[in-house]
Design a protein around this motif. Sequence first.
Motif, PDB file in Angstrom:
ATOM      1  N   PRO A 156      10.505  24.463  59.490  1.00 50.68           N
ATOM      2  CA  PRO A 156      10.936  25.696  58.626  1.00 50.68           C
ATOM      3  C   PRO A 156      11.682  26.669  59.521  1.00 50.68           C
ATOM      4  N   GLU A 157      11.176  27.071  60.726  1.00 51.56           N
ATOM      5  CA  GLU A 157      11.861  27.936  61.264  1.00 51.56           C
ATOM      6  C   GLU A 157      13.440  27.739  61.669  1.00 51.56           C
ATOM      7  N   LEU A 158      13.495  26.419  61.818  1.00 52.42           N
ATOM      8  CA  LEU A 158      14.771  26.008  62.324  1.00 52.42           C
ATOM      9  C   LEU A 158      15.811  25.898  61.235  1.00 52.42           C
ATOM     10  N   LEU A 159      15.486  25.638  59.901  1.00 52.03           N
ATOM     11  CA  LEU A 159      16.106  25.742  58.703  1.00 52.03           C
ATOM     12  C   LEU A 159      16.553  27.039  58.335  1.00 52.03           C
ATOM     13  N   ASP A 160      15.705  27.880  58.630  1.00 51.77           N
ATOM     14  CA  ASP A 160      15.935  29.406  58.445  1.00 51.77           C
ATOM     15  C   ASP A 160      17.028  29.971  59.129  1.00 51.77           C
ATOM     16  N   GLN A 161      17.153  29.687  60.456  1.00 47.36           N
ATOM     17  CA  GLN A 161      17.803  30.196  61.663  1.00 47.36           C
ATOM     18  C   GLN A 161      18.778  29.632  62.309  1.00 47.36           C
ATOM     19  N   ALA A 162      18.472  28.320  62.546  1.00 46.18           N
ATOM     20  CA  ALA A 162      19.164  27.698  63.756  1.00 46.18           C
ATOM     21  C   ALA A 162      20.574  27.423  63.204  1.00 46.18           C
ATOM     22  N   GLY A 163      21.536  27.467  64.021  1.00 45.89           N
ATOM     23  CA  GLY A 163      22.983  27.000  63.703  1.00 45.89           C
ATOM     24  C   GLY A 163      23.700  28.345  63.164  1.00 45.89           C
ATOM     25  N   LEU A 164      23.230  29.297  62.793  1.00 46.79           N
ATOM     26  CA  LEU A 164      24.059  30.681  62.303  1.00 46.79           C
ATOM     27  C   LEU A 164      25.080  30.858  63.231  1.00 46.79           C
ATOM     28  N   HIS A 165      24.797  31.012  64.461  1.00 46.83           N
ATOM     29  CA  HIS A 165      25.880  31.665  65.558  1.00 46.83           C
ATOM     30  C   HIS A 165      26.976  30.661  65.741  1.00 46.83           C
ATOM     31  N   LEU A 166      26.620  29.479  65.683  1.00 48.21           N
ATOM     32  CA  LEU A 166      27.804  28.205  65.906  1.00 48.21           C
ATOM     33  C   LEU A 166      28.654  28.375  64.508  1.00 48.21           C
ATOM     34  N   ALA A 167      27.872  28.164  63.518  1.00 49.16           N
ATOM     35  CA  ALA A 167      28.504  28.330  62.100  1.00 49.16           C
ATOM     36  C   ALA A 167      29.610  29.288  62.233  1.00 49.16           C
ATOM     37  N   ALA A 168      29.181  30.601  62.720  1.00 45.28           N
ATOM     38  CA  ALA A 168      29.973  31.695  62.440  1.00 45.28           C
ATOM     39  C   ALA A 168      31.369  31.551  63.341  1.00 45.28           C
ATOM     40  N   LEU A 169      31.401  30.983  64.298  1.00 46.44           N
ATOM     41  CA  LEU A 169      32.506  30.551  64.944  1.00 46.44           C
ATOM     42  C   LEU A 169      33.293  29.328  64.204  1.00 46.44           C
ATOM     43  N   GLY A 170      32.585  28.755  63.327  1.00 42.91           N
ATOM     44  CA  GLY A 170      33.554  27.618  62.755  1.00 42.91           C
ATOM     45  C   GLY A 170      33.190  26.263  63.656  1.00 42.91           C
ATOM     46  N   LEU A 171      32.124  26.260  64.296  1.00 41.80           N
ATOM     47  CA  LEU A 171      31.939  25.079  65.258  1.00 41.80           C
ATOM     48  C   LEU A 171      31.246  23.740  64.603  1.00 41.80           C
ATOM     49  N   ILE A 172      30.320  24.275  63.765  1.00 42.52           N
ATOM     50  CA  ILE A 172      29.663  23.292  63.100  1.00 42.52           C
ATOM     51  C   ILE A 172      29.345  23.581  61.375  1.00 42.52           C
ATOM     52  N   ASP A 173      29.329  22.443  60.805  1.00 47.04           N
ATOM     53  CA  ASP A 173      29.015  22.612  59.260  1.00 47.04           C
ATOM     54  C   ASP A 173      27.610  22.802  59.073  1.00 47.04           C
ATOM     55  N   LEU A 174      27.343  24.047  58.839  1.00 50.94           N
ATOM     56  CA  LEU A 174      25.794  24.386  58.674  1.00 50.94           C
ATOM     57  C   LEU A 174      25.115  23.578  57.839  1.00 50.94           C
ATOM     58  N   PRO A 175      25.410  23.344  56.720  1.00 44.72           N
ATOM     59  CA  PRO A 175      24.569  22.503  55.534  1.00 44.72           C
ATOM     60  C   PRO A 175      24.545  21.058  56.116  1.00 44.72           C
ATOM     61  N   ARG A 176      25.379  20.490  56.701  1.00 49.14           N
ATOM     62  CA  ARG A 176      25.420  18.971  57.352  1.00 49.14           C
ATOM     63  C   ARG A 176      24.187  19.127  58.572  1.00 49.14           C
ATOM     64  N   PHE A 177      24.620  19.884  59.331  1.00 49.58           N
ATOM     65  CA  PHE A 177      23.795  20.322  60.505  1.00 49.58           C
ATOM     66  C   PHE A 177      22.294  20.288  60.018  1.00 49.58           C
ATOM     67  N   ARG A 178      21.879  21.132  59.109  1.00 50.40           N
ATOM     68  CA  ARG A 178      20.571  21.314  58.716  1.00 50.40           C
ATOM     69  C   ARG A 178      20.099  19.951  57.904  1.00 50.40           C
ATOM     70  N   ASN A 179      20.820  19.546  57.279  1.00 52.70           N
ATOM     71  CA  ASN A 179      20.481  17.919  56.708  1.00 52.70           C
ATOM     72  C   ASN A 179      20.073  16.987  57.861  1.00 52.70           C
ATOM     73  N   GLN A 180      20.917  16.930  58.955  1.00 49.73           N
ATOM     74  CA  GLN A 180      20.661  16.073  60.057  1.00 49.73           C
ATOM     75  C   GLN A 180      19.314  16.629  60.686  1.00 49.73           C
ATOM     76  N   LEU A 181      19.057  17.813  60.812  1.00 49.00           N
ATOM     77  CA  LEU A 181      17.427  18.328  61.279  1.00 49.00           C
ATOM     78  C   LEU A 181      16.705  17.861  60.481  1.00 49.00           C
ATOM     79  N   ARG A 182      16.520  17.549  59.135  1.00 46.14           N
ATOM     80  CA  ARG A 182      15.457  17.219  58.256  1.00 46.14           C
ATOM     81  C   ARG A 182      15.549  15.703  58.576  1.00 46.14           C
ATOM     82  N   ARG A 183      16.554  14.993  58.528  1.00 50.84           N
ATOM     83  CA  ARG A 183      16.457  13.566  59.039  1.00 50.84           C
ATOM     84  C   ARG A 183      15.917  13.468  60.184  1.00 50.84           C
ATOM     85  N   ALA A 184      16.055  13.968  61.172  1.00 47.97           N
ATOM     86  CA  ALA A 184      15.528  13.867  62.430  1.00 47.97           C
ATOM     87  C   ALA A 184      13.863  14.095  62.570  1.00 47.97           C
ATOM     88  N   ALA A 185      13.507  15.198  61.892  1.00 49.38           N
ATOM     89  CA  ALA A 185      12.265  15.707  61.756  1.00 49.38           C
ATOM     90  C   ALA A 185      11.387  14.658  60.952  1.00 49.38           C
TER      91      ALA A 185
END
Length: 603
Positions: free
Chosen positions: A533-562
């Motif tokens: 829950p905490e990761l889905l709320d905050q993780a990846g925001l800074h990398l996404a702001a630099l255009g380095l990751i696709d945030l929705p896809r990244f968080r979907n991968q987090l769900r799958r791993a969890a």
Amino acid sequence: MPVGGFSTIKPGLPLPEGARAIASSSTWQLGQLPVRSAQGLGRRIFVVGPCGASDDEVQELAAHPVLPAVTWRWPGTYAVVEEGVSGTVVHTDPAGALPLYTVSWEGTWAWCTSARFLGALGDSRLDAERLACAVLAPALPVLSAGRTFFTNVHQLPPGSRTELPNDGRPYQCLTTWWPEPLEGALPHLRLRRALTFAVRLRASIDPRLSSDLSGGFDSTTVAILAARATNDPLRAVTIHPEGILDGADLSYARITADNYKGQIEHHLLPLTVEHRPYTHLTEVPVTDEPAPSTLTHVRLREQLHWMHETLGTRTHLTGDGGDSILFQPPAHLADLVRHHRYRRAGAEALGWARLRHTPVGPLLRDAAAMARTPRVRALEDLVVTLATGTSERQNAGNVGWFPSLPVPSWATPVSRRHLVRAAKRAAAEPDPLSGLDASVRVLVDEIREVARTAVADAELAAGCGIELHNPFLDPLVVDSVLRTPLHGRPPLYAYKPNLVKAFSDVLPVEIRERTTKGSFEADHYSGLRAALPELLDQAGLHLAALGLIDLPRFRNQLRRAAVGMPMPLATIEQALTADAWMHSISHAPAPQWILPTPETVIR
């Protein structure tokens, strides 16, 4: 805490707030990192970091030209700096265990043990390309060699002599360390001597030090050496899950403690679900770069605080780095083929294939291909692979100059372009260590990456009042291992035979016969589920702001791993680590630079 200076000694140079300037010098010191100096004719010598040289030997450095091998002549993790009228000369250790950085500043050069402090001096920004390499290609340190996470701040090459001119002209680097095989000396005896000296140095600095005792080869060896080097019993610490007192690692730790009753004082530290990986990543303290222990920082800091408060620990030893210097990389097979050791290559490939449950054919095929392929050609192929997303043939045997790069689906085109640019630059740069055996060259990159990033973990420890030391990463130890001739290198499939042979008289027989080590993979999956829950709320925001990751896809991968879907966690964990570090950088005050006052000068 950092030490630094400038390539000129003109008055009015700034220093970080809280630092102390050294009189008649541009060098400053903030914190407790040891600095010893010697005055010579027209120059001043500084030995920065813990070093086994005597005071007389430090004085001798100022009386004669500094020899190329100065930074691996004695045990310790240190650099040697020559401050003169025409500029500053910096001698860096071959492992990069005490990394030094530089930035151009107002017509001169500033140098420092901290890239973050230099970034503040030079008004640097976060380097998006360096972050992309850290997240998507953590196993390819060649892509970011010399580059830091701050624009315009560069790491001086390890194992080199660098001249920083006083007028800000481009600096010149000369490689001083080239680990040519050393014939005659038995490899296990060289390892024993170097590691013993490295541990003894730390024990002489702080006889009340403590040590990890995980039950594995590396921490057990370090703990025993430390116990033998001190008069008082060594405080050895084993962490374990709360309520589980019969695990394999804990059993081996107890065996060692029982064998050294009176010399080892064994302490158990139970950890609860509150200390699981991925917990409270927004609370990671700021460091020079993403720390290897970022995802487990709660566990690490609990251990450090407990040792500091309960045991009074000021200095703590770990076995970190042992895996990097004691295991042979698969590239070793290519060396055997290139040197026409075909029978041994076949035998070791078969042993490795059995251990890894993989066919032996691809191992030998890829070993033969690597033996014919220069490193620069492999870098050129890497550029093509990154640019097109495909390669001519998958390296099924995992024998090659560089590991394969399965770029995750959440990587953006921007981050992929960063990787391509980094690979092109690496391919265009001459290799300062060309001519080494492939396995040695591969190990140099790996060891330097491990040694440099370990400094960030040491920063976390310093925040808990403890100096963290990794004797296996001592340049003297690294040099002793990497100079082993081909015929003396251990088999690819063997479990640290040189370490066992080196310390067969001190390691308990049960430890010597051990062939595996414990795993924390299940712990990581349970921690990921709990922190989701905490990761889905905050993780990846800074990398996404630099255009380095696709945030929705990244968080979907987090769900799958969890939920336990099979997938490699490496790039996910690298992304979480980098993003947590960016969060700490954005919330911590930047180091402030001020002009010195009479009260801040060390006479």
